[in-house]
Scaffold this motif. Structure first.
Motif, PDB file in Angstrom:
ATOM      1  N   GLY A   1      -0.335  -0.625   5.589  1.00 51.40           N
ATOM      2  CA  GLY A   1       0.441   0.550   5.944  1.00 51.40           C
ATOM      3  C   GLY A   1       0.328   0.867   7.413  1.00 51.40           C
ATOM      4  O   GLY A   1      -0.049  -0.002   8.218  1.00 51.40           O
ATOM      5  N   THR A   2       0.647   2.102   7.763  1.00 52.59           N
ATOM      6  CA  THR A   2       0.626   2.506   9.167  1.00 52.59           C
ATOM      7  C   THR A   2       0.130   3.935   9.291  1.00 52.59           C
ATOM      8  O   THR A   2       0.124   4.698   8.335  1.00 52.59           O
TER       9      THR A   2
ATOM     10  N   ALA B   1       5.692  -1.608  -5.018  1.00 50.76           N
ATOM     11  CA  ALA B   1       4.342  -1.213  -4.629  1.00 50.76           C
ATOM     12  C   ALA B   1       4.125   0.270  -4.892  1.00 50.76           C
ATOM     13  O   ALA B   1       5.060   1.077  -4.826  1.00 50.76           O
ATOM     14  N   VAL B   2       2.869   0.615  -5.190  1.00 52.79           N
ATOM     15  CA  VAL B   2       2.469   2.014  -5.194  1.00 52.79           C
ATOM     16  C   VAL B   2       2.402   2.476  -3.739  1.00 52.79           C
ATOM     17  O   VAL B   2       1.896   1.765  -2.873  1.00 52.79           O
ATOM     18  N   VAL B   3       2.953   3.656  -3.473  1.00 56.58           N
ATOM     19  CA  VAL B   3       2.896   4.194  -2.117  1.00 56.58           C
ATOM     20  C   VAL B   3       2.124   5.508  -2.141  1.00 56.58           C
ATOM     21  O   VAL B   3       2.356   6.366  -3.001  1.00 56.58           O
TER      22      VAL B   3
ATOM     23  N   TYR C   1       0.744   1.141   1.290  1.00 61.71           N
ATOM     24  CA  TYR C   1       1.474   0.475   0.211  1.00 61.71           C
ATOM     25  C   TYR C   1       0.524  -0.479  -0.508  1.00 61.71           C
ATOM     26  O   TYR C   1      -0.088  -1.352   0.103  1.00 61.71           O
ATOM     27  N   PHE C   2       0.415  -0.297  -1.832  1.00 57.96           N
ATOM     28  CA  PHE C   2      -0.454  -1.120  -2.662  1.00 57.96           C
ATOM     29  C   PHE C   2       0.421  -2.038  -3.512  1.00 57.96           C
ATOM     30  O   PHE C   2       0.949  -1.622  -4.543  1.00 57.96           O
ATOM     31  N   LYS C   3       0.564  -3.299  -3.093  1.00 58.89           N
ATOM     32  CA  LYS C   3       1.326  -4.246  -3.901  1.00 58.89           C
ATOM     33  C   LYS C   3       0.496  -4.768  -5.067  1.00 58.89           C
ATOM     34  O   LYS C   3       1.030  -5.353  -6.005  1.00 58.89           O
ATOM     35  N   ASP C   4      -0.804  -4.597  -4.968  1.00 61.52           N
ATOM     36  CA  ASP C   4      -1.698  -4.841  -6.096  1.00 61.52           C
ATOM     37  C   ASP C   4      -2.783  -3.783  -6.048  1.00 61.52           C
ATOM     38  O   ASP C   4      -2.843  -2.973  -5.121  1.00 61.52           O
TER      39      ASP C   4
ATOM     40  N   ASP D   1       3.550   7.717  -5.250  1.00 64.99           N
ATOM     41  CA  ASP D   1       4.859   7.395  -5.808  1.00 64.99           C
ATOM     42  C   ASP D   1       4.964   5.887  -5.999  1.00 64.99           C
ATOM     43  O   ASP D   1       4.033   5.139  -5.692  1.00 64.99           O
ATOM     44  N   TRP D   2       6.130   5.479  -6.475  1.00 70.46           N
ATOM     45  CA  TRP D   2       6.427   4.061  -6.673  1.00 70.46           C
ATOM     46  C   TRP D   2       7.590   3.681  -5.780  1.00 70.46           C
ATOM     47  O   TRP D   2       8.631   4.331  -5.783  1.00 70.46           O
ATOM     48  N   ASP D   3       7.424   2.639  -4.970  1.00 71.31           N
ATOM     49  CA  ASP D   3       8.471   2.136  -4.089  1.00 71.31           C
ATOM     50  C   ASP D   3       9.111   0.930  -4.765  1.00 71.31           C
ATOM     51  O   ASP D   3       8.515  -0.156  -4.810  1.00 71.31           O
TER      52      ASP D   3
END
Length: 358
Positions: free
Chosen positions: A327-328, A293-295, A318-321, A286-288
């Protein structure tokens, strides 16, 4: 009326007063509720549907069901409020609009060929189609699950139609709100709710051949619907396609190779990590908007002990790029730690990674 002023007719006056008092008490205005559902009998799949209900000037409701509604299916119920009882003069008025998954055309109830509904759609449309990274992420995420993100470029471009349908659904919902705010009943269909409908279901059935049937325990009402295409200009489509390309270039991670991580290499070819000793199962993409970020989320565990609650759990990345994530992870059997305020919170452990090919 004062009973002392009745003179010789005191007993009669008293009886009249008692009767009037009893009537006003027994037939007071009662506030009621009924649930509303929408039934799709159009022969097509609906992307989103909105119902506006007003009980004169006292109660107004905008009911939105964003999400796919297959042909033959019904939405969940949402409540509306109305009054019954002696002396009530209110009426219930209804408006419904929807969008199909394969088109940006808006369909709407139109009992009296009301031009105002179209005006409100055009007004809402000027502010309801944002074009940018969030829409690109929505398109990309709709057709590129985490497990196929490396090979879904053409499908993402084709999904522009779905995105424009989603934008049209936003317009339809905004137009319903404008109709309610306008205060009148033009464009609405009357279907009065009565005592028999309290606690029961009102069904709005969208049918083929431009027909709508409203049913409740107290009776049925019929009306018709019309449609309005929304503008999908070449510039809008070009902007969305450009946003998708930019999103893929800067944000969408390539999950087809091997990444380094704080818990050993992650091999996306066979969904293992920690040199094959552990497995990962990617469940969502998804998108946050808040994090920009891509989650991606999923489950992990020992390769030879799947679903063992002592060695398995869930994770979120979480991918900010496109080249790294933070993440956790946490166990299936929750572990709790004390907060500074003395409360308890579930323990999570950081998990980071990067693509060595970036």
């Amino acid at each position: 009326m004062n009973i002392n002023s009745c003179g010789m007719l005191g007993k009669i006056c008293f009886g009249v007063l008692f009767t009037l008092s009893t009537v006003s008490t027994s037939y007071a205005v009662d506030k009621k509720q009924a649930d509303v559902v929408v039934s799709n009998k159009t022969g097509k799949t609906i992307l989103s549907v909105t119902v506006a209900h007003k009980y004169s000037d006292e109660y107004e409701h905008q009911l939105d069901w964003p999400g796919v509604l297959a042909d033959g299916a019904k939405t969940s119920g949402q409540p509306v409020t109305y009054n019954t009882g002696f002396g009530t003069t209110g009426r219930d008025w209804w408006y419904v609009s929807w969008v199909y998954t394969d088109s940006s055309t808006i369909y709407y109830s139109d009992p009296n060929n009301f031009r105002g509904a179209i005006d409100f759609m055009e007004k809402a449309g000027k502010i309801a189609i944002p074009v940018g990274t969030s829409i690109a992420a929505t398109v990309f995420g709709a057709v590129c699950t985490a497990s196929t993100a490396g090979a879904c470029g053409p499908a993402a471009t084709a999904a522009v139609v779905t995105t424009m349908a989603a934008a049209s659904a936003t317009i339809a919902s905004a137009a319903a709100g404008e109709l309610l705010a306008n205060g009148g009943t033009k464009g609405f269909k009357q279907h009065i709710l009565r005592d028999d409908d309290a606690g029961k279901t009102v069904t709005i059935e969208l049918q083929k051949k431009n027909q709508i049937l409203i049913t409740s325990p107290s009776g049925d009402s019929r009306t018709v619907y019309a449609s309005k295409p929304t503008e999908s200009t070449p510039s809008q489509l070009e902007a969305i396609n450009a946003a998708i390309s930019d999103f893929k270039a800067k944000k969408a991670p390539d999950l087809s190779g091997t990444w380094d991580s704080s818990y050993g290499p992650i091999n996306f070819a066979n969904n293992t990590y920690y040199d094959g000793d552990g497995y990962i199962e990617l469940k969502g993409y998804d998108w946050d908007e808040g994090r920009q970020a891509v989650v991606i989320w999923g489950a992990y565990g020992k390769t030879k002990q799947k679903y063992d609650p002592t060695t398995s759990g869930v994770f979120t990345w979480y991918f900010k790029d496109k080249c790294s994530f933070s993440g956790t992870w946490s166990k299936l059997i929750p572990e709790f730690v004390k907060t500074k305020s003395g409360g308890l919170m579930q323990k999570t452990t950081p998990w980071t990674g990067k693509n060595p090919n970036c």
